[in-house]
Design a protein around this motif. Structure first.
Motif, short mmCIF file in Angstrom:
data_model
loop_
_atom_site.label_atom_id
_atom_site.label_comp_id
_atom_site.label_asym_id
_atom_site.label_seq_id
_atom_site.Cartn_x
_atom_site.Cartn_y
_atom_site.Cartn_z
N LEU A 113 -12.16 -5.67 4.89
CA LEU A 113 -11.40 -4.78 5.23
C LEU A 113 -10.93 -3.71 4.11
CD1 LEU A 113 -8.60 -6.58 7.12
CD2 LEU A 113 -10.25 -5.09 8.00
N TYR A 114 -11.02 -2.57 4.29
CA TYR A 114 -10.59 -1.72 3.30
C TYR A 114 -9.56 -0.69 3.84
CZ TYR A 114 -15.12 -2.81 1.17
OH TYR A 114 -16.23 -3.38 0.67
N ILE A 115 -8.35 -0.75 3.24
CA ILE A 115 -7.16 0.06 3.65
C ILE A 115 -6.53 0.84 2.71
CG2 ILE A 115 -4.98 -0.36 4.73
CD1 ILE A 115 -5.57 -3.08 5.57
N GLN A 116 -6.45 2.09 3.11
CA GLN A 116 -5.98 3.06 2.13
C GLN A 116 -4.84 3.85 2.85
OE1 GLN A 116 -9.26 5.72 0.97
NE2 GLN A 116 -8.08 7.05 -0.25
N ASN A 117 -3.92 4.17 1.81
CA ASN A 117 -2.77 4.87 2.15
C ASN A 117 -3.14 6.51 2.10
OD1 ASN A 117 -0.46 6.29 2.11
ND2 ASN A 117 0.76 5.14 0.69
N MET A 118 -2.96 7.10 3.12
CA MET A 118 -3.42 8.53 3.47
C MET A 118 -2.03 9.38 3.18
SD MET A 118 -6.60 8.09 3.97
CE MET A 118 -6.83 9.85 4.30
N GLY A 119 -0.81 8.74 2.95
CA GLY A 119 0.25 9.57 2.63
C GLY A 119 1.00 9.55 4.24
N ASP A 120 2.39 10.04 4.14
CA ASP A 120 3.33 9.98 5.13
C ASP A 120 3.00 8.88 6.13
OD1 ASP A 120 5.17 11.45 6.78
OD2 ASP A 120 3.67 12.45 8.04
N ARG A 121 3.13 7.60 5.69
CA ARG A 121 3.19 6.39 6.47
C ARG A 121 1.77 6.23 7.32
NH1 ARG A 121 7.73 3.27 7.64
NH2 ARG A 121 7.32 3.54 9.75
N LYS A 122 0.73 6.74 6.91
CA LYS A 122 -0.53 6.69 7.66
C LYS A 122 -1.47 5.97 6.68
CE LYS A 122 0.17 10.80 10.47
NZ LYS A 122 -0.30 12.03 10.84
N LEU B 142 0.88 -1.05 0.00
CA LEU B 142 0.13 0.08 0.05
C LEU B 142 0.92 1.21 0.12
CD1 LEU B 142 -2.68 -1.03 2.49
CD2 LEU B 142 -3.20 -0.68 0.04
N PHE B 143 2.09 1.23 0.28
CA PHE B 143 3.08 2.29 0.47
C PHE B 143 3.74 2.78 -1.01
CE2 PHE B 143 3.21 0.73 4.81
CZ PHE B 143 2.52 1.79 5.33
N ARG C 15 -5.62 2.37 -2.59
CA ARG C 15 -6.86 1.69 -1.63
C ARG C 15 -6.94 0.22 -2.15
NH1 ARG C 15 -12.77 3.34 -0.20
NH2 ARG C 15 -13.34 1.53 0.67
N LYS C 16 -6.97 -0.79 -1.01
CA LYS C 16 -7.26 -2.05 -1.15
C LYS C 16 -8.21 -2.72 -0.49
CE LYS C 16 -4.62 -6.28 -2.48
NZ LYS C 16 -3.60 -6.84 -3.14
N GLU C 17 -8.73 -3.57 -1.03
CA GLU C 17 -9.79 -4.42 -0.29
C GLU C 17 -9.41 -5.89 0.03
OE1 GLU C 17 -14.42 -6.22 -0.61
OE2 GLU C 17 -13.78 -4.78 -2.15
N TYR C 18 -9.51 -6.44 1.19
CA TYR C 18 -9.16 -7.48 1.88
C TYR C 18 -10.45 -8.24 2.33
CZ TYR C 18 -4.26 -5.69 1.53
OH TYR C 18 -3.19 -5.02 1.29
N THR C 19 -10.36 -9.71 2.16
CA THR C 19 -11.60 -10.40 2.61
C THR C 19 -10.96 -11.41 3.08
OG1 THR C 19 -11.91 -11.46 0.40
CG2 THR C 19 -13.47 -9.59 1.26
N PRO C 20 -10.27 -11.48 4.37
CA PRO C 20 -9.52 -12.89 4.64
C PRO C 20 -10.60 -13.64 5.97
CG PRO C 20 -8.91 -10.93 6.14
CD PRO C 20 -9.53 -10.35 4.98
N GLU C 21 -10.55 -14.81 5.84
CA GLU C 21 -11.21 -15.58 6.67
C GLU C 21 -10.47 -15.42 8.35
OE1 GLU C 21 -13.99 -17.75 6.49
OE2 GLU C 21 -14.04 -17.30 4.22
N LEU C 22 -11.40 -15.53 9.21
CA LEU C 22 -10.79 -15.53 10.77
C LEU C 22 -10.29 -16.97 10.97
CD1 LEU C 22 -13.64 -14.06 12.92
CD2 LEU C 22 -11.32 -13.31 12.55
#
Length: 175
Positions: free
Chosen positions: A44-53, A8-9, A15-22
């Motif tokens: 899970l939706y994870i997005q890079n906001m910049g500056d390693r956030k 993601l960096f 932005r990336k979507e993940y659908t892992p199983e527990l």
């Protein structure tokens, strides 16, 4: 399950979507271990906001078999957890502790999904779980489930203020 966040960096705004199983089949809650049932993949939706956030949004749906607080019968309790977090990878572990933002689900660049869901679960546990509103519980003397059977135990509880007088009566009781 661990998700590696390094991809993601590559660029800001990615932005990336993940659908892992527990992977966890049971969770430890205060007092017992509870089996997981009817689980769906975590979204899970994870997005890079910049500056390693990173901005993390997600949801998890599953049910737990939790013991009834009165009779200990297993109760299927559904959970729908929705969470949103900001992950700042610039902070050191000491800085996170000082800011009261500990993130045990984040280990370097890896996100532990099971630990993230467990943290959310602990925040959303009900105060009391009952198998039925009119659950009678168990007998505190013989252990019988009073929902299904009756017991002959003496349920009268003497007033503790009268214990001294009862002791006097026991001394003068004829055999």
């Amino acid at each position: 399950m661990l998700i590696n966040l390094t991809e993601l960096f590559a660029r800001e705004g990615k932005r990336k979507e993940y659908t892992p199983e527990l992977e966890c089949r049971q969770f430890q809650i205060p007092g017992s271990f509870c089996q997981v049932e009817d689980q769906k993949p975590v979204t899970l939706y994870i997005q890079n906001m910049g500056d390693r956030k990173l901005e993390l949004k997600g949801e998890a749906k599953f049910s737990l078999l939790i013991p009834c607080d009165r009779c200990l019968k297993s109760v299927k309790y559904p959970f729908h957890l929705v969470f949103e977090r900001e992950l700042d990878l610039n902070l050191t572990a000491e800085e996170r502790i000082a800011a009261l933002e500990e993130q045990p689900y984040l280990q370097g660049y890896n996100l532990d999904v099971d630990q993230l869901v467990r943290d959310e679960l602990l925040l959303n546990l009900p105060m009391k779980v009952l198998c039925a509103e009119d659950c009678k519980g168990i007998c505190n003397r013989c252990g019988a489930n009073l929902n299904y059977e009756t017991c002959g135990c003496d349920r009268s509880s003497p007033d503790p203020r009268m214990s001294v007088i009862q002791d006097i009566f026991k001394q003068f009781k004829e055999v």
